[in-house]
Scaffold this motif. Structure first.
Motif, PDB file in Angstrom:
ATOM      1  N   HIS A 107       0.856  -1.195   0.000  1.00 51.65           N
ATOM      2  CA  HIS A 107       0.000   0.000   0.000  1.00 51.65           C
ATOM      3  C   HIS A 107       0.891   1.244   0.000  1.00 51.65           C
ATOM      4  O   HIS A 107       1.509   1.586   1.013  1.00 51.65           O
ATOM      5  N   ARG A 108       0.961   1.902  -1.138  1.00 51.35           N
ATOM      6  CA  ARG A 108       1.782   3.108  -1.281  1.00 51.35           C
ATOM      7  C   ARG A 108       0.958   4.185  -2.001  1.00 51.35           C
ATOM      8  O   ARG A 108       1.266   4.590  -3.121  1.00 51.35           O
ATOM      9  N   PRO A 109      -0.106   4.699  -1.395  1.00 48.23           N
ATOM     10  CA  PRO A 109      -0.996   5.639  -2.090  1.00 48.23           C
ATOM     11  C   PRO A 109      -0.332   6.973  -2.428  1.00 48.23           C
ATOM     12  O   PRO A 109      -0.767   7.666  -3.349  1.00 48.23           O
ATOM     13  N   ALA A 166      -2.746   1.818  -4.335  1.00 47.34           N
ATOM     14  CA  ALA A 166      -3.739   2.218  -3.333  1.00 47.34           C
ATOM     15  C   ALA A 166      -4.443   1.007  -2.735  1.00 47.34           C
ATOM     16  O   ALA A 166      -4.883   1.041  -1.586  1.00 47.34           O
ATOM     17  N   ALA A 167      -4.559  -0.062  -3.527  1.00 42.04           N
ATOM     18  CA  ALA A 167      -5.239  -1.273  -3.054  1.00 42.04           C
ATOM     19  C   ALA A 167      -4.284  -2.280  -2.425  1.00 42.04           C
ATOM     20  O   ALA A 167      -4.694  -3.388  -2.062  1.00 42.04           O
ATOM     21  N   GLY A 168      -3.002  -1.910  -2.291  1.00 51.21           N
ATOM     22  CA  GLY A 168      -2.010  -2.846  -1.793  1.00 51.21           C
ATOM     23  C   GLY A 168      -2.162  -3.160  -0.313  1.00 51.21           C
ATOM     24  O   GLY A 168      -2.956  -2.554   0.417  1.00 51.21           O
ATOM     25  N   CYS A 169      -1.351  -4.122   0.133  1.00 51.66           N
ATOM     26  CA  CYS A 169      -1.373  -4.565   1.525  1.00 51.66           C
ATOM     27  C   CYS A 169      -0.641  -3.570   2.423  1.00 51.66           C
ATOM     28  O   CYS A 169       0.275  -2.874   1.987  1.00 51.66           O
ATOM     29  N   ASP A 170      -1.034  -3.529   3.683  1.00 47.27           N
ATOM     30  CA  ASP A 170      -0.306  -2.746   4.664  1.00 47.27           C
ATOM     31  C   ASP A 170       1.148  -3.209   4.664  1.00 47.27           C
ATOM     32  O   ASP A 170       1.424  -4.414   4.770  1.00 47.27           O
TER      33      ASP A 170
END
Length: 236
Positions: free
Chosen positions: A82-84, A103-107
């Protein structure tokens, strides 16, 4: 960011659940004197926002396992982080990681802890391993306050060491793919690059055994000696 400020960066705040998972991680094993076939290897590839190890970020992670002398397709790892706030640049787009995917990536903390659990106590393999090692070490420190201790072998060094008659100066992964006639459906994607690196490593492991290098410890020692020779005689 200077090295001093990096070392003094505040530890991230972690949930109790993450802390408990970190505490259960196995201690990475030193280089073993078992046969190469007995060793479980984790082949790692990172896609990043650029090549600056002090500033750029890990965007996605791919890893596959070599076990019992073969790629174990039941053991594969893939995460997009998660790198928005990541800017869309050519370096990012080449990996197929647009704003919606990031934006939809993992923490990042969860994804990196998942990776550590997947790796276990196994050594890591990567093509141009020093870059992946430094990027992963920084990501683990930033997101988990964790110090990377796993040993790495660099496939980009093993290939010329085991193939001294192949003249490929500063060869990249694509050069060795072509040299051994490997079939690649996709590149610049973490999972695909980890897969083809693992296929290349299987060839190199076979060559190592034919050259009487049949343990991870022997392979690492031979590579260290080869690296010293190259430093003193780069034209060899």
């Amino acid at each position: 960011m200077s090295l001093l400020s990096w070392l003094r960066a505040p530890a991230p705040t972690l949930s109790d659940a993450l802390k408990q998972r970190l505490a259960r991680l196995p201690v990475p094993a030193p280089w073993r004197d078992c046969s190469l076939r007995e060793q479980r290897w984790v082949v790692l590839d990172l896609e990043t926002s650029g090549l600056n190890v002090n500033r750029d970020q890990v965007l996605s992670i791919g890893a596959v396992v070599i076990d019992d002398g073969a790629i174990d397709f039941a053991q594969q790892f893939e995460r997009t982080l998660h790198r928005p706030a990541q800017k869309t640049t050519s370096s990012v787009l080449i990996h197929g990681l647009g704003p919606s995917a990031l934006a939809a990536g993992c923490d990042p903390a969860e994804a990196l802890l998942d990776l550590l659990e997947f790796i276990g106590d196994s050594p890591l393999l990567a093509f141009h391993a020093p870059f992946d090692q430094r990027m992963l070490a920084r990501a683990l420190k930033d997101s988990l306050g964790h110090r990377l201790q796993h040993p790495f072998l660099d496939v980009a060094e093993l290939a010329p060491m085991l193939n001294p008659d192949t003249v490929l100066r500063e060869a990249g992964l694509d050069d060795w793919i072509t040299r051994f006639g490997l079939h690649v459906q996709e590149r610049h994607h973490a999972s695909a690059d980890a897969q083809v690196t693992a296929e290349l490593m299987l060839i190199l492991l076979s060559q190592a055994r034919r050259q009487q290098l049949d343990s991870p410890l022997q392979l690492e020692q031979q590579l260290s000696a080869w690296r010293r020779r190259m430093a003193h005689h780069p034209s060899l």
